[in-house]
Design a protein around this motif. Structure first.
Motif, PDB file in Angstrom:
ATOM      1  N   ALA A 271       0.828  -1.206   0.000  1.00  0.00           N
ATOM      2  CA  ALA A 271       0.000   0.000   0.000  1.00  0.00           C
ATOM      3  C   ALA A 271       0.862   1.256   0.000  1.00  0.00           C
ATOM      4  N   ALA A 272       1.961   1.256   0.773  1.00  0.00           N
ATOM      5  CA  ALA A 272       2.847   2.416   0.810  1.00  0.00           C
ATOM      6  C   ALA A 272       3.480   2.661  -0.554  1.00  0.00           C
ATOM      7  N   THR A 273       3.884   1.576  -1.225  1.00  0.00           N
ATOM      8  CA  THR A 273       4.488   1.722  -2.553  1.00  0.00           C
ATOM      9  C   THR A 273       3.484   2.282  -3.555  1.00  0.00           C
ATOM     10  N   VAL A 274       2.281   1.702  -3.575  1.00  0.00           N
ATOM     11  CA  VAL A 274       1.253   2.165  -4.507  1.00  0.00           C
ATOM     12  C   VAL A 274       0.896   3.624  -4.240  1.00  0.00           C
ATOM     13  N   ASN A 275       0.722   3.986  -2.970  1.00  0.00           N
ATOM     14  CA  ASN A 275       0.329   5.359  -2.650  1.00  0.00           C
ATOM     15  C   ASN A 275       1.428   6.356  -2.978  1.00  0.00           C
TER      16      ASN A 275
ATOM     17  N   VAL B  97       2.891  10.656  -6.819  1.00  0.00           N
ATOM     18  CA  VAL B  97       3.790  11.182  -7.845  1.00  0.00           C
ATOM     19  C   VAL B  97       2.989  11.447  -9.119  1.00  0.00           C
ATOM     20  N   PHE B  98       2.143  10.488  -9.474  1.00  0.00           N
ATOM     21  CA  PHE B  98       1.318  10.595 -10.686  1.00  0.00           C
ATOM     22  C   PHE B  98       0.362  11.774 -10.609  1.00  0.00           C
TER      23      PHE B  98
ATOM     24  N   ALA C 139      -1.276   2.576  12.936  1.00  0.00           N
ATOM     25  CA  ALA C 139       0.035   2.321  12.347  1.00  0.00           C
ATOM     26  C   ALA C 139      -0.060   2.233  10.824  1.00  0.00           C
ATOM     27  N   PHE C 140      -1.100   1.558  10.337  1.00  0.00           N
ATOM     28  CA  PHE C 140      -1.304   1.432   8.888  1.00  0.00           C
ATOM     29  C   PHE C 140      -1.499   2.805   8.262  1.00  0.00           C
ATOM     30  N   ARG C 141      -2.323   3.643   8.891  1.00  0.00           N
ATOM     31  CA  ARG C 141      -2.588   4.981   8.362  1.00  0.00           C
ATOM     32  C   ARG C 141      -1.331   5.836   8.380  1.00  0.00           C
TER      33      ARG C 141
ATOM     34  N   TYR D  46      -0.642   7.004   4.746  1.00  0.00           N
ATOM     35  CA  TYR D  46      -0.875   8.412   4.469  1.00  0.00           C
ATOM     36  C   TYR D  46       0.413   9.227   4.543  1.00  0.00           C
ATOM     37  N   GLY D  47       1.386   8.728   5.315  1.00  0.00           N
ATOM     38  CA  GLY D  47       2.627   9.473   5.461  1.00  0.00           C
ATOM     39  C   GLY D  47       3.422   9.574   4.183  1.00  0.00           C
ATOM     40  N   VAL D  48       3.300   8.572   3.301  1.00  0.00           N
ATOM     41  CA  VAL D  48       4.075   8.614   2.057  1.00  0.00           C
ATOM     42  C   VAL D  48       3.431   9.512   1.008  1.00  0.00           C
ATOM     43  N   ARG D  49       2.186   9.915   1.212  1.00  0.00           N
ATOM     44  CA  ARG D  49       1.484  10.680   0.178  1.00  0.00           C
ATOM     45  C   ARG D  49       2.114  12.049  -0.082  1.00  0.00           C
ATOM     46  N   PRO D  50       2.345  12.877   0.949  1.00  0.00           N
ATOM     47  CA  PRO D  50       3.015  14.155   0.651  1.00  0.00           C
ATOM     48  C   PRO D  50       4.421  13.964   0.106  1.00  0.00           C
ATOM     49  N   LEU D  51       5.100  12.875   0.523  1.00  0.00           N
ATOM     50  CA  LEU D  51       6.433  12.599  -0.017  1.00  0.00           C
ATOM     51  C   LEU D  51       6.344  12.285  -1.510  1.00  0.00           C
TER      52      LEU D  51
END
Length: 426
Positions: free
Chosen positions: A228-232, A237-238, A353-355, A359-364
């Protein structure tokens, strides 16, 4: 007609819960359009200020998800916490149109409201995972998740359209009253149900990090979180560049782009409708894997788009529509899987923890998209984003998930066994 109504909607408690979720999700989509329009039309913000406003809404998930999950699991009474969060969000959201009506709406107030609403949404969501399983039997997890995600998909279709109409009729800040009312409605419906919730977790050493430890010890959960982190990451980026690419390089108008993006919401509705049948046909594990591929893979049609205008539009419509179908397969499948696997006493902490990771990778991802787009160019960066998103499925291949036909048995609570890891076989 009665035979076609899902069985869960015949149960009063779940029906009230689902109705509250549906109304709230619809109001959120109105706000998704009305808040930035209020910032642009009333406060005349620039690009940097709009970026900070977006960041204010994303930051609470990264900062507070883990803490909120630990606090909720220790406190218990999740329904009451959700009601309080709804009423708090209603009051905060109503403060914006009130300030506008009085002539005192300001950008600092908008920053604060968006951040605080985001924080209360984190608290609400980590409670929601535990409340859901208190209302739904294990054999109905897929149906319940389908109904909730179907409402979300419908809100994506209808919410922005209604939001645009309300903004045009009432002005953007006044349209935010709709979201405030939706939170009040959700709180009122939650107040009319009384499910038996999991008891509060007993205080013990390591309570705060128990959700992360459970994920780390479970092969299935590790794979889901990493995938999920990779996809998000690559999806953001997209989407950081998709609008710019569609307008500047493909020559789409704003209206055409809106219709194209709406195709994703229609695909989501279809995906919610068919996911239960797909699970019954191929099993829960293959459905989750199919979602991890089916969500990002169709987006390769966007950087592929070229040639006659009709062909470009067909590629974009196909990308958004098929990606919407894949998103529902992913969300419903993985959500049902987690509902079945995670012990009741750890639900809010695991959800937090999942969120935090998800969600943490989204702004990155959004930041990386901007940097790559300015160095590699828009089309090459979109290729990186779409191919990278598909790679998220590779995390699942070594795990037990692709071979699982039925939902997993609930893992034992490691805290109930003196902290010993008992879920590693999941």
């Amino acid at each position: 007609m009665a035979a076609r109504v899902p069985e869960l909607l015949g149960e009063r408690a779940f029906r009230r819960y689902w109705t509250g979720q549906t109304v709230s999700l619809f109001g959120d989509q109105v706000t998704f359009l009305a808040v930035p329009l209020a910032a642009v039309l009333v406060l005349h913000v620039d690009a940097a200020e709009m970026g900070w406003l977006s960041m204010a809404g994303l930051l609470p998930a990264l900062l507070f998800s883990l803490t909120a999950g630990a606090w909720v699991d220790r406190r218990g009474r999740r329904r009451q916490v959700m009601i309080a969060a709804d009423l708090g969000r209603a009051a905060l959201m109503a403060s914006l149109p009130l300030a506008y009506a009085l002539g005192h709406l300001s950008l600092p107030q908008m920053y604060a409201v968006v951040f605080l609403v985001g924080t209360l949404s984190v608290v609400f969501d980590v409670c929601n995972a535990a409340l859901f399983v208190s209302l739904v039997e294990p054999e109905e997890y897929v149906q319940g998740s389908t109904l909730v995600n179907g409402s979300r998909a419908f809100s994506f279709v209808a919410g922005p359209s209604v939001g645009g109409l309300l903004v045009q009729v009432l002005a953007a800040p006044l349209a935010l009253f709709v979201d405030a009312l939706s939170y009040v409605c959700s709180a009122g419906l939650l107040a009319r149900i009384a499910p038996v919730e999991p008891p509060p977790a007993a205080p013990r050493k390591g309570h705060f990090s128990a959700g992360l430890r459970f994920i780390a010890r479970s092969r299935a959960m590790r794979a889901l979180v990493a995938g999920a982190a990779t996809v998000n990451f690559f999806n953001f980026v997209f989407h950081a560049l998709m609008v710019l690419y569609a307008v500047d390089q493909l020559g789409l108008s704003a209206g055409t782009l809106g219709v194209v993006l709406g195709a994703g919401a229609v695909g989501g509705l279809l995906g919610a409708f068919v996911t239960g049948r797909v699970v019954r046909r191929i099993g829960i594990g293959p459905t989750v894997l199919l979602g991890f591929v089916g969500f990002p893979a169709p987006l390769v049609l966007v950087p592929l788009a070229g040639g006659p205008r009709l062909l470009v539009l067909a590629a974009l419509f196909g990308a958004e529509f098929l990606s919407g179908v894949g998103l529902m397969l992913l969300d419903i499948g993985s959500g049902s899987f987690q509902a079945a696997l995670v012990p009741d006493a750890l639900r809010s902490r695991v959800s937090g923890a999942f969120r935090m990771v998800n969600y943490g990778v989204r702004p990155l991802g959004a930041l990386a998209g901007g940097l790559l787009g300015s160095t590699l160019g828009l089309r090459p960066t979109l290729w990186v984003a779409t191919v990278g998103g598909v790679l998220g499925a590779l995390w699942l291949l070594p795990s037990p998930i692709p071979r699982m036909r039925a939902l997993p048995e609930k893992a034992e609570d490691p805290e109930a066994d003196a902290g010993l890891p008992t879920a590693a076989a999941a």
